[in-house]
Design a protein around this motif. Structure first.
Motif, PDB file in Angstrom:
ATOM      1  N   GLN A  41       0.830  -1.203   0.000  1.00  0.00           N
ATOM      2  CA  GLN A  41       0.000   0.000   0.000  1.00  0.00           C
ATOM      3  C   GLN A  41       0.868   1.257   0.000  1.00  0.00           C
ATOM      4  N   ARG A  42       1.917   1.252   0.778  1.00  0.00           N
ATOM      5  CA  ARG A  42       2.825   2.394   0.834  1.00  0.00           C
ATOM      6  C   ARG A  42       3.511   2.611  -0.523  1.00  0.00           C
ATOM      7  N   ALA A  43       3.930   1.525  -1.166  1.00  0.00           N
ATOM      8  CA  ALA A  43       4.578   1.635  -2.480  1.00  0.00           C
ATOM      9  C   ALA A  43       3.595   2.182  -3.519  1.00  0.00           C
ATOM     10  N   GLN A  44       2.346   1.731  -3.473  1.00  0.00           N
ATOM     11  CA  GLN A  44       1.342   2.207  -4.414  1.00  0.00           C
ATOM     12  C   GLN A  44       1.058   3.697  -4.193  1.00  0.00           C
ATOM     13  N   GLU A  45       0.966   4.118  -2.955  1.00  0.00           N
ATOM     14  CA  GLU A  45       0.742   5.536  -2.665  1.00  0.00           C
ATOM     15  C   GLU A  45       1.919   6.383  -3.148  1.00  0.00           C
ATOM     16  N   GLN A  46       3.118   5.857  -2.995  1.00  0.00           N
ATOM     17  CA  GLN A  46       4.311   6.582  -3.438  1.00  0.00           C
ATOM     18  C   GLN A  46       4.311   6.715  -4.968  1.00  0.00           C
ATOM     19  N   GLN A  47       3.926   5.649  -5.678  1.00  0.00           N
ATOM     20  CA  GLN A  47       3.868   5.711  -7.138  1.00  0.00           C
ATOM     21  C   GLN A  47       2.830   6.726  -7.598  1.00  0.00           C
ATOM     22  N   GLN A  48       1.679   6.747  -6.920  1.00  0.00           N
ATOM     23  CA  GLN A  48       0.648   7.711  -7.279  1.00  0.00           C
ATOM     24  C   GLN A  48       1.123   9.137  -7.028  1.00  0.00           C
ATOM     25  N   ALA A  49       1.827   9.351  -5.946  1.00  0.00           N
ATOM     26  CA  ALA A  49       2.344  10.687  -5.638  1.00  0.00           C
ATOM     27  C   ALA A  49       3.374  11.111  -6.686  1.00  0.00           C
ATOM     28  N   GLU A  50       4.239  10.206  -7.109  1.00  0.00           N
ATOM     29  CA  GLU A  50       5.235  10.524  -8.129  1.00  0.00           C
ATOM     30  C   GLU A  50       4.576  10.837  -9.465  1.00  0.00           C
ATOM     31  N   ALA A  51       3.548  10.059  -9.816  1.00  0.00           N
ATOM     32  CA  ALA A  51       2.831  10.309 -11.067  1.00  0.00           C
ATOM     33  C   ALA A  51       2.151  11.676 -11.021  1.00  0.00           C
ATOM     34  N   TYR A  52       1.575  12.033  -9.897  1.00  0.00           N
ATOM     35  CA  TYR A  52       0.924  13.337  -9.747  1.00  0.00           C
ATOM     36  C   TYR A  52       1.945  14.461  -9.883  1.00  0.00           C
ATOM     37  N   GLN A  53       3.109  14.278  -9.261  1.00  0.00           N
ATOM     38  CA  GLN A  53       4.150  15.298  -9.343  1.00  0.00           C
ATOM     39  C   GLN A  53       4.638  15.468 -10.782  1.00  0.00           C
ATOM     40  N   GLN A  54       4.769  14.361 -11.500  1.00  0.00           N
ATOM     41  CA  GLN A  54       5.214  14.436 -12.891  1.00  0.00           C
ATOM     42  C   GLN A  54       4.174  15.156 -13.747  1.00  0.00           C
ATOM     43  N   GLU A  55       2.889  14.896 -13.507  1.00  0.00           N
ATOM     44  CA  GLU A  55       1.832  15.580 -14.252  1.00  0.00           C
ATOM     45  C   GLU A  55       1.877  17.079 -13.974  1.00  0.00           C
ATOM     46  N   GLN A  56       2.062  17.439 -12.717  1.00  0.00           N
ATOM     47  CA  GLN A  56       2.118  18.856 -12.354  1.00  0.00           C
ATOM     48  C   GLN A  56       3.320  19.533 -13.009  1.00  0.00           C
ATOM     49  N   LEU A  57       4.451  18.841 -13.004  1.00  0.00           N
ATOM     50  CA  LEU A  57       5.660  19.395 -13.601  1.00  0.00           C
ATOM     51  C   LEU A  57       5.481  19.566 -15.109  1.00  0.00           C
ATOM     52  N   ALA A  58       4.888  18.573 -15.748  1.00  0.00           N
ATOM     53  CA  ALA A  58       4.655  18.643 -17.193  1.00  0.00           C
ATOM     54  C   ALA A  58       3.686  19.782 -17.518  1.00  0.00           C
ATOM     55  N   ALA A  59       2.676  19.963 -16.674  1.00  0.00           N
ATOM     56  CA  ALA A  59       1.712  21.043 -16.908  1.00  0.00           C
ATOM     57  C   ALA A  59       2.381  22.406 -16.755  1.00  0.00           C
ATOM     58  N   GLN A  60       3.332  22.512 -15.841  1.00  0.00           N
ATOM     59  CA  GLN A  60       4.027  23.785 -15.642  1.00  0.00           C
ATOM     60  C   GLN A  60       4.998  24.068 -16.776  1.00  0.00           C
ATOM     61  N   GLN A  61       5.595  23.034 -17.337  1.00  0.00           N
ATOM     62  CA  GLN A  61       6.591  23.218 -18.381  1.00  0.00           C
ATOM     63  C   GLN A  61       5.974  23.386 -19.759  1.00  0.00           C
ATOM     64  N   ALA A  62       4.761  22.888 -19.949  1.00  0.00           N
ATOM     65  CA  ALA A  62       4.119  22.968 -21.261  1.00  0.00           C
ATOM     66  C   ALA A  62       3.753  24.417 -21.549  1.00  0.00           C
ATOM     67  N   PRO A  63       4.036  24.871 -22.758  1.00  0.00           N
ATOM     68  CA  PRO A  63       3.672  26.248 -23.089  1.00  0.00           C
ATOM     69  C   PRO A  63       2.148  26.363 -23.168  1.00  0.00           C
ATOM     70  N   PRO A  64       1.600  27.495 -22.766  1.00  0.00           N
ATOM     71  CA  PRO A  64       0.145  27.643 -22.828  1.00  0.00           C
ATOM     72  C   PRO A  64      -0.326  27.631 -24.284  1.00  0.00           C
ATOM     73  N   VAL A  65      -1.468  27.054 -24.485  1.00  0.00           N
ATOM     74  CA  VAL A  65      -2.034  26.943 -25.825  1.00  0.00           C
ATOM     75  C   VAL A  65      -3.006  28.099 -26.014  1.00  0.00           C
ATOM     76  N   TYR A  66      -2.707  28.927 -26.972  1.00  0.00           N
ATOM     77  CA  TYR A  66      -3.567  30.055 -27.277  1.00  0.00           C
ATOM     78  C   TYR A  66      -4.208  29.834 -28.627  1.00  0.00           C
ATOM     79  N   ALA A  67      -5.358  30.456 -28.819  1.00  0.00           N
ATOM     80  CA  ALA A  67      -6.026  30.361 -30.111  1.00  0.00           C
ATOM     81  C   ALA A  67      -5.219  31.137 -31.139  1.00  0.00           C
ATOM     82  N   GLN A  68      -5.186  30.624 -32.332  1.00  0.00           N
ATOM     83  CA  GLN A  68      -4.458  31.292 -33.403  1.00  0.00           C
ATOM     84  C   GLN A  68      -5.186  32.592 -33.749  1.00  0.00           C
ATOM     85  N   PRO A  69      -4.461  33.672 -33.886  1.00  0.00           N
ATOM     86  CA  PRO A  69      -5.127  34.934 -34.247  1.00  0.00           C
ATOM     87  C   PRO A  69      -5.657  34.860 -35.675  1.00  0.00           C
ATOM     88  N   ALA A  70      -6.729  35.575 -35.894  1.00  0.00           N
ATOM     89  CA  ALA A  70      -7.315  35.602 -37.230  1.00  0.00           C
ATOM     90  C   ALA A  70      -6.349  36.316 -38.174  1.00  0.00           C
TER      91      ALA A  70
END
Length: 114
Positions: A41-70
């Protein structure tokens, strides 16, 4: 000592030793299983926490997507210059006799209205 059954004094007999061993083995198995489940259970919780941290990091590093100007509207100067050039060409065709007055008027109306 005639009325008493014969009993051993001191150590437990064979059945007592077997019973004690069974209790100790059962307890050890239960404790070991609990520790294993807890570790999993502890190992599974740790894996979930690492996956969450990676998602957060990827979201912070990804450039924001803006609509293309006309695309900008065509410049008014360029459109009017093109229109003037086409009207001149029509006038030259009329002057040279390639277009009749009616054809010239129809083409001119198309250019000015369309």
């Amino acid at each position: 000592m005639i009325g008493r059954p014969m009993m051993r004094a001191g150590r437990p007999g064979l059945l007592g030793t077997v019973a004690r061993t069974a209790v100790i083995a059962g307890t050890a198995t239960a404790v070991s299983g609990g520790m294993t489940r807890h570790a999993q259970q502890r190992a599974q919780e740790q894996q979930q926490a690492e996956a969450y941290q990676q998602e957060q990091l990827a979201a912070q590093q990804a450039p924001p997507v803006y609509a293309q100007p006309a695309p900008p509207p065509p410049a008014a100067g360029a459109a009017s210059e093109d229109l003037i050039a086409q009207l001149r060409e029509l006038g030259e065709l009329r002057s040279s006799g390639v277009l009749t007055e009616e054809e010239f008027a129809a083409q001119k109306a198309k250019l000015l209205n369309g």
